[in-house]
Design a protein around this motif. Structure first.
Motif, PDB file in Angstrom:
ATOM      1  N   ASN A 188       0.806  -1.217   0.000  1.00 47.53           N
ATOM      2  CA  ASN A 188       0.000   0.000   0.000  1.00 47.53           C
ATOM      3  C   ASN A 188       0.844   1.275   0.000  1.00 47.53           C
ATOM      4  O   ASN A 188       0.308   2.365  -0.127  1.00 47.53           O
ATOM      5  N   PHE A 189       2.166   1.152   0.135  1.00 45.86           N
ATOM      6  CA  PHE A 189       3.047   2.321   0.089  1.00 45.86           C
ATOM      7  C   PHE A 189       3.243   2.775  -1.354  1.00 45.86           C
ATOM      8  O   PHE A 189       3.373   1.957  -2.271  1.00 45.86           O
ATOM      9  N   ASP A 190       3.349   4.098  -1.543  1.00 46.73           N
ATOM     10  CA  ASP A 190       3.671   4.592  -2.876  1.00 46.73           C
ATOM     11  C   ASP A 190       5.090   4.210  -3.292  1.00 46.73           C
ATOM     12  O   ASP A 190       5.411   4.223  -4.481  1.00 46.73           O
ATOM     13  N   LEU A 191       5.941   3.814  -2.343  1.00 49.43           N
ATOM     14  CA  LEU A 191       7.284   3.338  -2.693  1.00 49.43           C
ATOM     15  C   LEU A 191       7.227   2.161  -3.651  1.00 49.43           C
ATOM     16  O   LEU A 191       8.142   1.952  -4.454  1.00 49.43           O
ATOM     17  N   CYS A 192       6.152   1.372  -3.575  1.00 47.46           N
ATOM     18  CA  CYS A 192       6.049   0.174  -4.417  1.00 47.46           C
ATOM     19  C   CYS A 192       5.892   0.513  -5.895  1.00 47.46           C
ATOM     20  O   CYS A 192       6.129  -0.353  -6.749  1.00 47.46           O
ATOM     21  N   LEU A 193       5.508   1.749  -6.204  1.00 47.03           N
ATOM     22  CA  LEU A 193       5.464   2.133  -7.607  1.00 47.03           C
ATOM     23  C   LEU A 193       6.835   1.989  -8.249  1.00 47.03           C
ATOM     24  O   LEU A 193       6.952   1.709  -9.442  1.00 47.03           O
ATOM     25  N   LEU A 194       7.879   2.157  -7.454  1.00 48.25           N
ATOM     26  CA  LEU A 194       9.235   1.984  -7.973  1.00 48.25           C
ATOM     27  C   LEU A 194       9.692   0.538  -7.856  1.00 48.25           C
ATOM     28  O   LEU A 194      10.004  -0.110  -8.851  1.00 48.25           O
ATOM     29  N   ASP A 195       9.711   0.010  -6.618  1.00 47.98           N
ATOM     30  CA  ASP A 195      10.419  -1.256  -6.447  1.00 47.98           C
ATOM     31  C   ASP A 195       9.593  -2.495  -6.800  1.00 47.98           C
ATOM     32  O   ASP A 195      10.160  -3.570  -6.959  1.00 47.98           O
ATOM     33  N   VAL A 196       8.272  -2.370  -6.970  1.00 51.33           N
ATOM     34  CA  VAL A 196       7.480  -3.500  -7.468  1.00 51.33           C
ATOM     35  C   VAL A 196       7.017  -3.247  -8.894  1.00 51.33           C
ATOM     36  O   VAL A 196       7.382  -3.964  -9.823  1.00 51.33           O
ATOM     37  N   TRP A 197       6.230  -2.170  -9.085  1.00 51.72           N
ATOM     38  CA  TRP A 197       5.550  -2.017 -10.375  1.00 51.72           C
ATOM     39  C   TRP A 197       6.490  -1.561 -11.470  1.00 51.72           C
ATOM     40  O   TRP A 197       6.364  -2.028 -12.621  1.00 51.72           O
ATOM     41  N   THR A 198       7.446  -0.699 -11.185  1.00 57.50           N
ATOM     42  CA  THR A 198       8.433  -0.347 -12.208  1.00 57.50           C
ATOM     43  C   THR A 198       9.264  -1.569 -12.579  1.00 57.50           C
ATOM     44  O   THR A 198       9.546  -1.813 -13.764  1.00 57.50           O
ATOM     45  N   THR A 199       9.651  -2.356 -11.593  1.00 56.25           N
ATOM     46  CA  THR A 199      10.485  -3.533 -11.869  1.00 56.25           C
ATOM     47  C   THR A 199       9.754  -4.536 -12.749  1.00 56.25           C
ATOM     48  O   THR A 199      10.326  -5.092 -13.696  1.00 56.25           O
ATOM     49  N   LEU A 200       8.466  -4.771 -12.466  1.00 56.82           N
ATOM     50  CA  LEU A 200       7.694  -5.708 -13.293  1.00 56.82           C
ATOM     51  C   LEU A 200       7.449  -5.145 -14.690  1.00 56.82           C
ATOM     52  O   LEU A 200       7.385  -5.898 -15.668  1.00 56.82           O
ATOM     53  N   ALA A 201       7.314  -3.836 -14.798  1.00 60.57           N
ATOM     54  CA  ALA A 201       7.130  -3.236 -16.116  1.00 60.57           C
ATOM     55  C   ALA A 201       8.389  -3.312 -16.963  1.00 60.57           C
ATOM     56  O   ALA A 201       8.315  -3.352 -18.197  1.00 60.57           O
ATOM     57  N   ARG A 202       9.548  -3.377 -16.304  1.00 59.99           N
ATOM     58  CA  ARG A 202      10.817  -3.326 -17.038  1.00 59.99           C
ATOM     59  C   ARG A 202      11.520  -4.670 -17.115  1.00 59.99           C
ATOM     60  O   ARG A 202      12.614  -4.767 -17.665  1.00 59.99           O
ATOM     61  N   GLY A 203      10.928  -5.736 -16.560  1.00 61.02           N
ATOM     62  CA  GLY A 203      11.508  -7.064 -16.720  1.00 61.02           C
ATOM     63  C   GLY A 203      12.542  -7.443 -15.690  1.00 61.02           C
ATOM     64  O   GLY A 203      13.290  -8.403 -15.881  1.00 61.02           O
ATOM     65  N   GLY A 204      12.606  -6.713 -14.562  1.00 60.44           N
ATOM     66  CA  GLY A 204      13.528  -7.070 -13.498  1.00 60.44           C
ATOM     67  C   GLY A 204      12.942  -8.119 -12.573  1.00 60.44           C
ATOM     68  O   GLY A 204      11.866  -8.682 -12.811  1.00 60.44           O
ATOM     69  N   ARG A 205      13.651  -8.371 -11.499  1.00 57.74           N
ATOM     70  CA  ARG A 205      13.236  -9.364 -10.505  1.00 57.74           C
ATOM     71  C   ARG A 205      13.030  -8.650  -9.177  1.00 57.74           C
ATOM     72  O   ARG A 205      13.906  -7.930  -8.703  1.00 57.74           O
ATOM     73  N   VAL A 206      11.857  -8.854  -8.576  1.00 59.28           N
ATOM     74  CA  VAL A 206      11.525  -8.222  -7.306  1.00 59.28           C
ATOM     75  C   VAL A 206      11.704  -9.236  -6.182  1.00 59.28           C
ATOM     76  O   VAL A 206      11.101 -10.307  -6.209  1.00 59.28           O
ATOM     77  N   VAL A 207      12.512  -8.887  -5.194  1.00 61.59           N
ATOM     78  CA  VAL A 207      12.623  -9.695  -3.977  1.00 61.59           C
ATOM     79  C   VAL A 207      11.709  -9.054  -2.935  1.00 61.59           C
ATOM     80  O   VAL A 207      11.991  -7.964  -2.433  1.00 61.59           O
ATOM     81  N   LEU A 208      10.591  -9.723  -2.648  1.00 62.73           N
ATOM     82  CA  LEU A 208       9.608  -9.207  -1.701  1.00 62.73           C
ATOM     83  C   LEU A 208      10.030  -9.557  -0.280  1.00 62.73           C
ATOM     84  O   LEU A 208      10.269 -10.729   0.027  1.00 62.73           O
ATOM     85  N   VAL A 209      10.094  -8.557   0.582  1.00 64.71           N
ATOM     86  CA  VAL A 209      10.376  -8.804   1.993  1.00 64.71           C
ATOM     87  C   VAL A 209       9.072  -9.189   2.678  1.00 64.71           C
ATOM     88  O   VAL A 209       8.090  -8.448   2.633  1.00 64.71           O
ATOM     89  N   ASP A 210       9.056 -10.352   3.303  1.00 64.02           N
ATOM     90  CA  ASP A 210       7.878 -10.812   4.033  1.00 64.02           C
ATOM     91  C   ASP A 210       7.590  -9.824   5.168  1.00 64.02           C
ATOM     92  O   ASP A 210       8.458  -9.542   5.989  1.00 64.02           O
ATOM     93  N   PRO A 211       6.363  -9.270   5.231  1.00 67.56           N
ATOM     94  CA  PRO A 211       6.061  -8.308   6.304  1.00 67.56           C
ATOM     95  C   PRO A 211       6.322  -8.865   7.697  1.00 67.56           C
ATOM     96  O   PRO A 211       6.677  -8.110   8.609  1.00 67.56           O
ATOM     97  N   ALA A 212       6.157 -10.183   7.874  1.00 65.57           N
ATOM     98  CA  ALA A 212       6.378 -10.780   9.195  1.00 65.57           C
ATOM     99  C   ALA A 212       7.840 -10.769   9.593  1.00 65.57           C
ATOM    100  O   ALA A 212       8.171 -10.943  10.775  1.00 65.57           O
ATOM    101  N   LEU A 213       8.746 -10.550   8.620  1.00 62.15           N
ATOM    102  CA  LEU A 213      10.183 -10.581   8.895  1.00 62.15           C
ATOM    103  C   LEU A 213      10.858  -9.234   8.638  1.00 62.15           C
ATOM    104  O   LEU A 213      12.079  -9.140   8.698  1.00 62.15           O
TER     105      LEU A 213
END
Length: 522
Positions: A188-213
């Motif tokens: 829900n953070f606007d930061l994800c526009l860069l590190d999730v959605w930009t990465t998926l739009a450009r063909g990179g790999r996103v390493v998601l940090v588990d919220p529990a960790l």
């Protein structure tokens, strides 16, 4: 026939291009499980099919309530592929606030991944305030501001604004095939526009940090090292966790070539550690807000031996900045101080609830252009080079015994102490002083920092009226809002329950000369 280069496509076009051209490339990594672009698309397709079964009216929004996971990413993509506006609030918000938000946005359904029922349904008592007809067709995401005890504001973002952002971010940080980006922030953070959605739009790999960790520094260190991460964007707290974890093992992260901190002030000890921690990285401070997205950027000089307070920097391409003198209400040209207004290519057109604009989305204050400006509420100083420095906020200005003080400046001074990881300051009503300043400070691990030492530090660097009346020291993280910033509204509660509270009157000399006992009120 010519085809549009992938780097010029927006979020959906870029993602679908990756699915077509690189279906077996890894899109997401979550707790060591990999999801390819094809698998993510197929998951998103199943979610889009479930949406179709709901038989919703065109452009009617839906809510999504789920913690970050590949399944949640697929659900968001399914909505975007269906051109279905979605409200994505923090799952950490109280259920009553969530129910009101979903109702206000006009969500008939609140979705969880895989067709499961969400724990909250829209409140029947909250009237809907649907998107204006001219915006409903092109709205992609609806995010929220960080309200904790009051209802957050809903911030609709158009798909073309998101697309413009992904193009800038992808180019600015070299995000594309073969590149790995760490995603620390909740979805829900606007930061994800860069590190999730930009990465998926450009063909990179996103390493998601588990919220529990996310609060475990060793886990973050292991992710960056094990997955050969190239780009790390996070709030300052995450870099403090990485710093402490790496200090125990002597690790550094030479594979990271871009580091971006954003969202809050960074502690001096953490900033000073970043060049050695990321020895080959370019390090940036990014400034922005949910309403406008990223607006300014400043690159840190990693060869410096000392680090003064970090500027917010200069405008991003296409961003316009206006500094308005608060007294004369005239623009500050050249060096000077005032309140910051911005206009960005990535900004929202306004809050969903137009009654809550409160002069935030405005025309030019002097009518000098036809742009839609956002009044940030931030007080800034422009230096002779054109670089902007953050001085505080208009709503952080309070009077203590008739003297104007800025709580953001007090927080900055507290964080300059080498044993302080994070700090928060709040002003509470007081029948005598008008306002009483209380502060909460999280100490560095194994620190022996005392309230007396910290008050002495404050007295050396702050006016007498700005020295907090009450200090609470803790070894635990401070309470946070849904967007990860220190929750200043909760500091008085922390003050009541903490065993290490150190109330005192403001010192009469600088430095403090009289011994003050911790835990004993003045």
């Amino acid at each position: 026939m010519t085809t549009t280069p992938a780097v010029e496509l927006g979020l959906l076009g870029g993602f679908l291009t990756q699915v077509r051209d690189r279906p077996h490339a890894t899109a997401l990594v979550f707790n060591d499980e990999e999801t390819t672009y094809r698998e993510l698309y197929e998951r998103a397709g199943r979610e889009r099919d479930r949406l179709a079964l709901l038989q919703l009216a065109p452009h009617a929004p839906v809510g999504i309530l789920a913690d970050k996971s590949p399944a949640t990413v697929a659900l968001v993509l399914g909505c975007l592929l269906a051109r279905r506006p979605l409200l994505l609030p923090s799952p950490a918000l109280a259920d009553t606030l969530l129910a009101d938000l979903f109702a206000q946005a006009g969500c008939a359904h609140v979705l969880a991944p895989g067709g499961h029922s969400a724990r909250v349904t829209p409140s029947p008592d909250t009237p809907a305030q649907p998107l204006p007809a001219d915006q409903a067709a092109d709205t992609a995401l609806m995010l929220t501001t960080s309200g904790s005890t009051s209802l957050p504001k809903i911030v609709p973002l158009a798909l073309d604004a998101v697309d413009r952002f992904t193009r800038w971010a992808g180019n600015a940080f070299d995000i594309g095939p073969g590149r790995t980006v760490l995603n620390y922030a909740p979805l829900n953070f606007d930061l994800c526009l860069l590190d999730v959605w930009t990465t998926l739009a450009r063909g990179g790999r996103v390493v998601l940090v588990d919220p529990a960790l996310a609060a475990h520094g060793r886990h973050l260190r292991d992710l960056v090292l094990r997955h050969d991460v190239h780009v790390v964007q996070a709030v300052p707290m995450a870099f403090g966790l990485l710093q402490d974890a790496a200090a125990k093992t002597g690790d550094t992260f030479p594979g990271v070539d871009h580091v971006m901190f954003t969202g809050d002030a960074i502690a001096d000890r953490t900033l000073a550690a970043l060049p050695a921690l990321f020895p080959t990285a370019r390090i940036h401070n990014i400034y922005g807000c949910t309403e406008t997205n990223d607006s300014f950027i400043h690159e840190i000089d990693t060869t410096a031996t000392t680090f003064p307070p970090v500027p917010i920097g200069r405008p991003l391409p296409g961003v316009h900045a206006l500094v308005l003198d608060p007294d004369t209400r005239t623009p500050v040209e050249g060096p000077g101080s005032g309140e910051l207004y911005v206009h960005t290519p990535f900004q929202s057109r306004g809050y969903l609830d137009r009654t809550r604009h409160a002069d935030k989305f405005t025309d030019h204050p002097l009518g000098l252009d036809d742009r839609r400006w956002f009044r940030t509420g931030d007080l800034v100083r422009r230096d002779a080079t054109g670089t902007l420095h953050l001085n505080g906020r208009t709503d952080f200005q309070v009077k203590v015994r008739g003297v104007a003080v800025n709580t953001a400046e007090i927080e900055r001074v507290l964080q300059e102490h080498p044993d302080v990881l994070e700090a928060g300051v709040a002003a509470l009503p007081d029948p005598i002083a008008g306002r009483k300043l209380i502060a909460a400070v999280r100490r560095a691990p194994h620190s022996a920092l005392t309230g007396l030492q910290l008050r002495t530090h404050c007295a050396r660097h702050l006016p007498r009226a700005a020295v907090p009346h009450q200090l609470t020291l803790t070894d635990d993280p401070l309470p946070k809002t849904a967007t990860g910033k220190v929750d200043r509204k909760a500091l008085d509660l922390l003050d009541r329950i903490s065993p290490t509270t150190a109330p005192t009157t403001a010192p009469t000399t600088t430095p403090v000369s009289a011994p003050l006992a911790e835990g004993i009120p003045s």
